[in-house]
Enzyme design. Structure first.
Site, PDB file in Angstrom:
ATOM      1  N   CYS A 113      64.591  53.535  16.359  1.00 52.75           N
ATOM      2  CA  CYS A 113      65.847  53.195  17.030  1.00 52.75           C
ATOM      3  C   CYS A 113      66.716  52.232  16.221  1.00 52.75           C
ATOM      4  O   CYS A 113      67.910  52.130  16.471  1.00 52.75           O
ATOM      5  CB  CYS A 113      65.550  52.620  18.407  1.00 52.75           C
ATOM      6  SG  CYS A 113      64.628  53.795  19.400  1.00 52.75           S
ATOM      7  N   HIS A 253      71.789  49.496  20.671  1.00 55.31           N
ATOM      8  CA  HIS A 253      70.974  50.702  20.862  1.00 55.31           C
ATOM      9  C   HIS A 253      70.790  50.923  22.367  1.00 55.31           C
ATOM     10  O   HIS A 253      70.606  49.973  23.128  1.00 55.31           O
ATOM     11  CB  HIS A 253      69.629  50.499  20.171  1.00 55.31           C
ATOM     12  CG  HIS A 253      68.628  51.541  20.537  1.00 55.31           C
ATOM     13  ND1 HIS A 253      68.868  52.876  20.356  1.00 55.31           N
ATOM     14  CD2 HIS A 253      67.387  51.451  21.087  1.00 55.31           C
ATOM     15  CE1 HIS A 253      67.817  53.563  20.782  1.00 55.31           C
ATOM     16  NE2 HIS A 253      66.915  52.726  21.232  1.00 55.31           N
ATOM     17  N   ASN A 283      68.328  58.041  25.588  1.00 56.82           N
ATOM     18  CA  ASN A 283      68.002  57.391  24.312  1.00 56.82           C
ATOM     19  C   ASN A 283      67.909  58.469  23.227  1.00 56.82           C
ATOM     20  O   ASN A 283      66.958  59.243  23.204  1.00 56.82           O
ATOM     21  CB  ASN A 283      66.675  56.641  24.470  1.00 56.82           C
ATOM     22  CG  ASN A 283      66.274  55.913  23.198  1.00 56.82           C
ATOM     23  OD1 ASN A 283      66.884  56.086  22.140  1.00 56.82           O
ATOM     24  ND2 ASN A 283      65.236  55.104  23.308  1.00 56.82           N
TER      25      ASN A 283
HETATM   26  O1  UT7 Z   1      64.163  52.955  22.072  1.00 54.86           O
HETATM   27  C1  UT7 Z   1      62.848  52.668  21.771  1.00 54.86           C
HETATM   28  C2  UT7 Z   1      62.362  51.541  22.517  1.00 54.86           C
HETATM   29  N1  UT7 Z   1      61.984  51.926  23.853  1.00 54.86           N
HETATM   30  C3  UT7 Z   1      62.324  51.174  24.855  1.00 54.86           C
HETATM   31  O2  UT7 Z   1      63.022  50.203  24.660  1.00 54.86           O
HETATM   32  C4  UT7 Z   1      61.766  51.488  26.214  1.00 54.86           C
HETATM   33  C5  UT7 Z   1      61.273  50.221  26.856  1.00 54.86           C
HETATM   34  N2  UT7 Z   1      60.651  50.416  28.165  1.00 54.86           N
HETATM   35  C6  UT7 Z   1      61.343  50.825  29.252  1.00 54.86           C
HETATM   36  O3  UT7 Z   1      62.508  51.157  29.171  1.00 54.86           O
HETATM   37  C7  UT7 Z   1      60.627  50.801  30.588  1.00 54.86           C
HETATM   38  O4  UT7 Z   1      59.399  50.130  30.423  1.00 54.86           O
HETATM   39  C8  UT7 Z   1      60.373  52.207  31.173  1.00 54.86           C
HETATM   40  C9  UT7 Z   1      61.669  52.808  31.637  1.00 54.86           C
HETATM   41  C10 UT7 Z   1      59.692  53.095  30.160  1.00 54.86           C
HETATM   42  C11 UT7 Z   1      59.458  52.086  32.413  1.00 54.86           C
HETATM   43  O5  UT7 Z   1      60.056  51.208  33.382  1.00 54.86           O
HETATM   44  P1  UT7 Z   1      59.191  50.017  34.004  1.00 54.86           P
HETATM   45  O6  UT7 Z   1      60.060  49.369  34.986  1.00 54.86           O
HETATM   46  O7  UT7 Z   1      58.674  49.198  32.868  1.00 54.86           O
HETATM   47  O8  UT7 Z   1      58.063  50.795  34.751  1.00 54.86           O
HETATM   48  P2  UT7 Z   1      56.481  50.653  34.551  1.00 54.86           P
HETATM   49  O9  UT7 Z   1      56.058  51.291  33.277  1.00 54.86           O
HETATM   50  O10 UT7 Z   1      56.074  49.258  34.796  1.00 54.86           O
HETATM   51  O11 UT7 Z   1      55.977  51.524  35.743  1.00 54.86           O
HETATM   52  C12 UT7 Z   1      56.194  51.139  37.106  1.00 54.86           C
HETATM   53  C13 UT7 Z   1      55.744  52.257  37.992  1.00 54.86           C
HETATM   54  C14 UT7 Z   1      54.375  52.805  37.646  1.00 54.86           C
HETATM   55  O12 UT7 Z   1      53.725  53.165  38.837  1.00 54.86           O
HETATM   56  P3  UT7 Z   1      52.611  52.194  39.496  1.00 54.86           P
HETATM   57  O13 UT7 Z   1      51.549  52.026  38.447  1.00 54.86           O
HETATM   58  O14 UT7 Z   1      53.326  50.915  39.788  1.00 54.86           O
HETATM   59  O15 UT7 Z   1      52.193  52.948  40.700  1.00 54.86           O
HETATM   60  C15 UT7 Z   1      54.659  54.042  36.868  1.00 54.86           C
HETATM   61  O16 UT7 Z   1      53.633  54.999  36.936  1.00 54.86           O
HETATM   62  O17 UT7 Z   1      56.647  53.352  37.845  1.00 54.86           O
HETATM   63  C16 UT7 Z   1      55.902  54.528  37.568  1.00 54.86           C
HETATM   64  N3  UT7 Z   1      56.723  55.416  36.775  1.00 54.86           N
HETATM   65  C17 UT7 Z   1      57.560  56.319  37.310  1.00 54.86           C
HETATM   66  N4  UT7 Z   1      57.850  56.622  38.597  1.00 54.86           N
HETATM   67  C18 UT7 Z   1      58.746  57.567  38.819  1.00 54.86           C
HETATM   68  C19 UT7 Z   1      56.815  55.510  35.416  1.00 54.86           C
HETATM   69  N5  UT7 Z   1      57.706  56.449  35.069  1.00 54.86           N
HETATM   70  C20 UT7 Z   1      58.178  56.963  36.244  1.00 54.86           C
HETATM   71  C21 UT7 Z   1      59.119  57.964  36.542  1.00 54.86           C
HETATM   72  N6  UT7 Z   1      59.375  58.242  37.837  1.00 54.86           N
HETATM   73  N7  UT7 Z   1      59.774  58.649  35.587  1.00 54.86           N
END
Ligand code: UT7
Length: 328
Positions: A113, A253, A283
């Site tokens: 990125c 980004h 992204n």
């Molecule tokens: O460009 C390269 C660099 N990349 C980034 O900068 C990405 C950085 N990370 C992020 O943007 C975020 O961490 C994500 C968008 C990937 C995830 O968001 P989050 O708020 O950090 O969610 P999380 O990973 O903590 O997950 C929270 C919950 C989980 O469920 P439980 O364990 O709490 O029951 C996940 O399984 O959300 C769940 N979850 C989803 N639910 C519905 C994860 N993805 C999804 C989804 N739909 N697509």
């Protein structure tokens, strides 16, 4: 010493769209979750016959037409990508041939990125060294080819696209490139990677069965690092060049709306000075910054003479911030 300016911009996104409603049919997710946690509602996806060099060449051709120069005027082509058409020849070679940039040299730059920011830094320094007058920087990624559309944590995030900027030696000697703060931190490499397909873990039936040819991400780890380092890199380059945050337009980004707003808040930036267009592109890795720049110009938010801060954090980890006077 010659100065470096950005003199033209070209972008390309494929016409096919992938919406949150489409993703609701593929994985256990909802439009509400995606919008709230990422800010994304639509991504552009390349059709099967289209590869990264195709999108990169389209962006380059538009840029050349806008600038009114011949492809043979280009001296170097830097293609920033993590999704090259193939390991080799480089995507830069494929683009050079496609657009007819005879006589140019070039290479692919892998910084995920942060690729486009590193490409701009490299081009500016080639110009300022006095060895080049026209360097084309392209950020292009076909992320849909390395995404697992069964993994809801990653498949909602990414899209495909390309963007190009021309970096030239300034005819009037006025400054364009002001400075940069770039750094890498390989200790974070495991948090975001595509594990298979390289010399460590060549492609095999086993790597396919174990889905190691897709993007793997520890989302929360990357999120926390991205907010902290985006703010830090911006602050460092601003301090180094004695520019205050309220003087710049931030074009970051686009990985997650929440990362951008958190970093911008820490920098004390008014939202009107922060470009966000993740909603309709997702992204696109190395392409987000030129795509966001094009939208910033179209919306009248970035104008000739503005001071623009490009900033990114990505897999590696890679971190970069570039300060430019906008001259195109
Ligand atoms: O460009 C390269 C660099 N990349 C980034 O900068 C990405 C950085 N990370 C992020 O943007 C975020 O961490 C994500 C968008 C990937 C995830 O968001 P989050 O708020 O950090 O969610 P999380 O990973 O903590 O997950 C929270 C919950 C989980 O469920 P439980 O364990 O709490 O029951 C996940 O399984 O959300 C769940 N979850 C989803 N639910 C519905 C994860 N993805 C999804 C989804 N739909 N697509």
């Amino acid at each position: 010493m010659p100065t470096a300016q950005i003199t033209a911009l070209g972008t390309y996104t494929p016409p096919n769209l992938l919406t949150n409603a489409d993703l609701e049919k593929l994985v256990d997710t909802t439009n509400e979750w995606i919008l709230e946690r990422t800010g994304i509602h639509t991504r552009h996806i390349a059709p099967p016959e289209m590869a990264t060099s195709d999108m990169a060449a389209e962006a380059a051709k538009l840029l050349l037409a806008r600038r009114g120069i011949a492809p043979t005027d280009l001296e170097a082509i830097i293609v920033c990508t993590v999704t090259p058409d193939m390991f080799f020849p480089s995507t830069a070679c494929l683009v050079q041939d496609r657009i007819g940039a005879k006589g140019a040299w070039g290479f692919d730059l892998i910084a995920a990125c942060s690729g486009f920011v590193y490409g701009l830094t490299t081009a500016a320094n080639l110009i300022m060294a006095g060895t080049h007058k026209k360097v084309l920087v392209i950020g292009a990624d076909t992320m849909s080819r390395i995404i697992n559309y069964k993994d809801r944590a990653t498949c909602v995030l990414f899209g495909d696209g390309a963007g190009a900027m021309l970096v030239e030696a300034a005819e009037d000697g006025a400054p364009g490139f002001i400075g940069f703060h770039n750094e890498i931190d390989g200790s974070g490499g495991d948090f975001l990677k595509m594990p298979a397909g390289g010399s460590r873990c060549p492609s095999s039936h086993e790597t396919i069965d174990r889905e190691m040819h897709y993007v793997h991400q520890e989302g929360q780890q990357v999120f926390k690092y991205a907010v902290r380092k985006m703010e830090e890199a911006c602050r460092k380059v601003l301090q180094k060049h004695n520019v205050s945050a309220d003087q710049v337009i931030l074009i970051p980004h686009q990985a997650n709306r929440r990362i951008i707003t958190a970093a911008a808040e820490k920098l004390g930036l008014d939202p009107s000075r922060v470009m966000i267009n993740i909603d309709h592109f997702g992204n696109t890795t190395a392409a987000t910054i030129p795509l966001a720049t094009a939208d910033a110009i179209a919306e009248g938010r970035l104008k000739r003479g503005d001071t623009v801060l490009f900033a990114a954090v990505g897999a590696g980890f890679t971190v970069g911030a570039n300060l430019w006077r906008w001259t195109c």
